[in-house]
Enzyme design. Structure first.
Site, mmCIF file in Angstrom:
data_model
loop_
_atom_site.group_PDB
_atom_site.id
_atom_site.type_symbol
_atom_site.label_atom_id
_atom_site.label_comp_id
_atom_site.label_asym_id
_atom_site.label_seq_id
_atom_site.Cartn_x
_atom_site.Cartn_y
_atom_site.Cartn_z
ATOM 1 N N HIS A 138 0.514 -1.132 0.099
ATOM 2 C CA HIS A 138 -0.120 -0.002 0.099
ATOM 3 C C HIS A 138 1.056 1.491 0.251
ATOM 4 C CE1 HIS A 138 -3.758 2.303 1.106
ATOM 5 N NE2 HIS A 138 -3.333 3.022 2.061
ATOM 6 N N GLY A 153 2.822 5.359 4.540
ATOM 7 C CA GLY A 153 2.176 5.778 6.167
ATOM 8 C C GLY A 153 0.871 5.236 5.898
ATOM 9 N N ALA A 154 0.533 5.642 7.525
ATOM 10 C CA ALA A 154 -0.989 5.210 8.060
ATOM 11 C C ALA A 154 -1.705 5.951 7.010
ATOM 12 C CB ALA A 154 -0.808 5.864 8.978
ATOM 13 N N SER A 155 -2.912 5.017 7.082
ATOM 14 C CA SER A 155 -4.318 5.729 6.065
ATOM 15 C C SER A 155 -4.966 6.730 6.309
ATOM 16 C CB SER A 155 -5.470 4.115 6.364
ATOM 17 O OG SER A 155 -6.487 5.438 5.570
ATOM 18 N N GLY A 156 -5.296 7.585 5.127
ATOM 19 C CA GLY A 156 -5.349 9.010 6.041
ATOM 20 C C GLY A 156 -3.902 9.825 5.886
ATOM 21 N N ILE A 157 -2.755 9.703 5.891
ATOM 22 C CA ILE A 157 -2.316 10.747 6.413
ATOM 23 C C ILE A 157 -1.219 12.182 5.166
ATOM 24 C CG2 ILE A 157 -0.109 9.121 5.511
ATOM 25 C CD1 ILE A 157 0.989 9.872 8.220
ATOM 26 N N GLY A 158 -2.336 11.217 3.961
ATOM 27 C CA GLY A 158 -1.742 11.741 3.072
ATOM 28 C C GLY A 158 -1.375 11.836 2.224
ATOM 29 N N LYS A 159 -0.935 10.754 1.658
ATOM 30 C CA LYS A 159 -0.226 10.140 0.491
ATOM 31 C C LYS A 159 0.013 10.390 -1.053
ATOM 32 C CE LYS A 159 -0.722 5.957 1.716
ATOM 33 N NZ LYS A 159 -1.562 6.008 2.975
ATOM 34 N N SER A 160 -1.555 10.235 -0.988
ATOM 35 C CA SER A 160 -1.867 9.963 -2.055
ATOM 36 C C SER A 160 -2.602 11.816 -2.900
ATOM 37 C CB SER A 160 -3.402 10.033 -2.582
ATOM 38 O OG SER A 160 -3.397 8.814 -2.782
ATOM 39 N N ASP A 177 -1.973 3.689 -4.409
ATOM 40 C CA ASP A 177 -3.197 3.315 -3.312
ATOM 41 C C ASP A 177 -2.867 1.427 -3.239
ATOM 42 O OD1 ASP A 177 -5.327 2.617 -1.729
ATOM 43 O OD2 ASP A 177 -6.153 1.775 -3.114
ATOM 44 N N GLU A 202 -6.448 8.800 -6.434
ATOM 45 C CA GLU A 202 -7.726 8.919 -5.162
ATOM 46 C C GLU A 202 -7.383 9.533 -4.639
ATOM 47 O OE1 GLU A 202 -9.774 7.654 -2.409
ATOM 48 O OE2 GLU A 202 -8.689 6.245 -2.224
ATOM 49 N N ARG A 243 17.373 14.016 13.231
ATOM 50 C CA ARG A 243 17.489 15.384 12.716
ATOM 51 C C ARG A 243 18.936 15.414 12.034
ATOM 52 N NH1 ARG A 243 14.205 18.804 16.435
ATOM 53 N NH2 ARG A 243 15.850 20.426 15.852
#
EC number: 2.7.11.-
Length: 309
Positions: A138, A153-160, A177, A202, A243
Site C-alpha cells: 500500500h 504511511g498510515a491510511s489518511g495521512i496524505g500519501k495520495s 494506493d 484517488e 535530525r
C-alpha cells in the site's frame, strides 16, 4: 506465473516463420534460454525442452553440416512438443527441415535479426520481469528526479495528496494506493500499478483523478525501479526523530533492502517539498556528497579549535 508466446511477440519484434493459434497460446514458464549445441550433436541427457530454444551461429552452422533425414530427426528431438518457441538469430537461413519439425510439434518458429548474445539478454530480461513473483504493498510510487520513490504511511495521512502535489511539481506518477512490487534481479526491486488503477489517483473528497488526462503523458510512467522508500507518520513531540540523517533505516521488500526516510507530518509542513529534499539528498549521497558528514567534520574542527584556544 507464465507468459504466452503471443505475449512475447507483442513485446519483441520477430519475423514469424511458422505459427498457429494453438502454438501462440503455449506458455513460457522459465526465463532460462536453451542453446541446443550438444543436442544438435546428439547428446540429450540434460536437455530441457520446456525452455525457449535459441539457435545462434554455432548451433546453426553445425545444423547445416547435418544432411538428409539426420537433420530432420535431430530437429524433431530439439523441437519437442513441450517446447514453447524456437528462435533463430542473426537472420540466419531457416532450412525446410526446421519448418517441418515446427509443424510436426506445433511450435512457433521465429527469426530475429539481432545478434545471439543480445537477443538472449533481451529475452531473459523480459521473462525475468514478467515471470517474477509479485507482492502488493500500500502506498504511492513516484519517479522523482529520476529516483523511484515508494511513499508509504498510515491510511489518511496524505500519501495520495502528496503524490498529486508532486505531479503538479513536474514529477511522474507510477502507482497510487496499490503498488505491485517484484524483484527484477537479485539486487533490483521494481514496481508497477494494478492495471485497473493505472494513471489514477484517488483523493478523498474529490474522487478518482485521471492524471494522464489532466496533466499529460509526461506526468505518468508505466513502472520504475524502487530506489528508496519514504514513510509519512504523524508528528509526536514525545518521539525522537532523526535530525542529522546519520541513522538510516532499511526496509526489505521481496528480499531486497531499500533505504527508508521517515518524515513526520503535521499542519503547516509542506510534505511534497520535504519529499523532494529527501530525494535530492539521497541522490547527493549516491554521488559522494554527504551533508551530515560535512556537518560532523565542521563540528569536530570547531571543537578542536576551541580546545586549542
Amino acid at each position: 506465473m507464465a507468459v504466452s508466446v503471443q505475449d512475447l511477440l507483442d513485446k519483441i519484434h520477430f519475423h514469424v516463420i511458422y505459427s498457429t493459434e494453438t502454438a501462440l497460446q503455449k506458455e513460457i514458464t522459465t526465463s532460462e534460454i536453451m542453446r541446443p549445441g550438444l543436442e544438435m550433436a546428439g547428446y540429450f541427457d540434460y536437455f530441457t525442452p520446456e525452455r525457449i530454444q535459441l539457435f545462434g551461429m554455432k548451433e546453426w552452422s553445425y545444423m547445416m553440416t547435418v544432411v538428409g533425414d539426420n537433420r530432420y530427426d535431430l530437429l524433431k528431438k530439439v523441437m519437442a512438443k513441450e517446447t514453447p518457441v524456437v528462435i533463430v538469430a542473426r537472420n540466419l537461413e531457416i532450412p525446410s527441415e526446421m519448418v517441418a519439425a515446427a509443424k510436426k510439434s506445433d511450435i512457433v518458429l521465429l527469426q530475429s535479426r539481432e545478434a545471439t548474445s543480445r537477443l538472449n539478454s533481451v529475452l531473459t530480461s523480459f521473462l525475468d520481469e514478467r515471470l517474477a513473483e509479485r507482492t502488493t504493498v500500500h502506498g504511492v510510487l513516484m519517479d522523482i528526479f529520476g529516483v523511484g520513490v515508494l511513499i508509504q504511511g498510515a491510511s489518511g495521512i496524505g500519501k495520495s495528496e502528496t503524490g498529486l502535489e508532486l505531479v503538479k511539481r513536474g514529477h511522474r506518477l507510477v502507482a497510487d494506493d496499490r503498488v505491485d512490487v517484484f524483484q527484477r534481479d537479485a539486487f533490483t526491486l521494481s514496481g508497477e500499478p494494478a492495471e485497473i488503477l493505472r494513471n489514477m489517483i484517488e483523493i478523498r473528497g474529490v474522487g478518482i483523478i485521471d492524471v494522464m488526462s489532466l496533466f499529460g503523458a509526461g506526468a505518468v510512467k508505466d513502472s520504475t525501479d524502487i530506489d528508496m522508500a519514504i514513510y509519512l507518520e504523524y508528528y509526536d513531540k514525545e518521539k525522537a526523530f532523526d535530525r542529522l540523517g546519520n541513522a538510516p533505516t532499511i526496509v526489505e521488500f521481496s528480499d531486497v533492502e531499500v533505504p527508508q526516510t521517515r518524515i513526520p507530518v503535521k499542519t503547516g509542513r509542506n510534505v511534497s517539498v520535504i519529499v523532494e529534499a529527501a530525494v535530492m539528498n539521497f541522490r547527493a549521497k549516491q554521488m559522494g556528497f554527504d551533508a551530515t558528514k560535512t556537518f560532523e567534520d565542521r563540528l569536530t574542527d570547531l571543537i578542536s579549535h576551541n580546545k586549542e584556544s
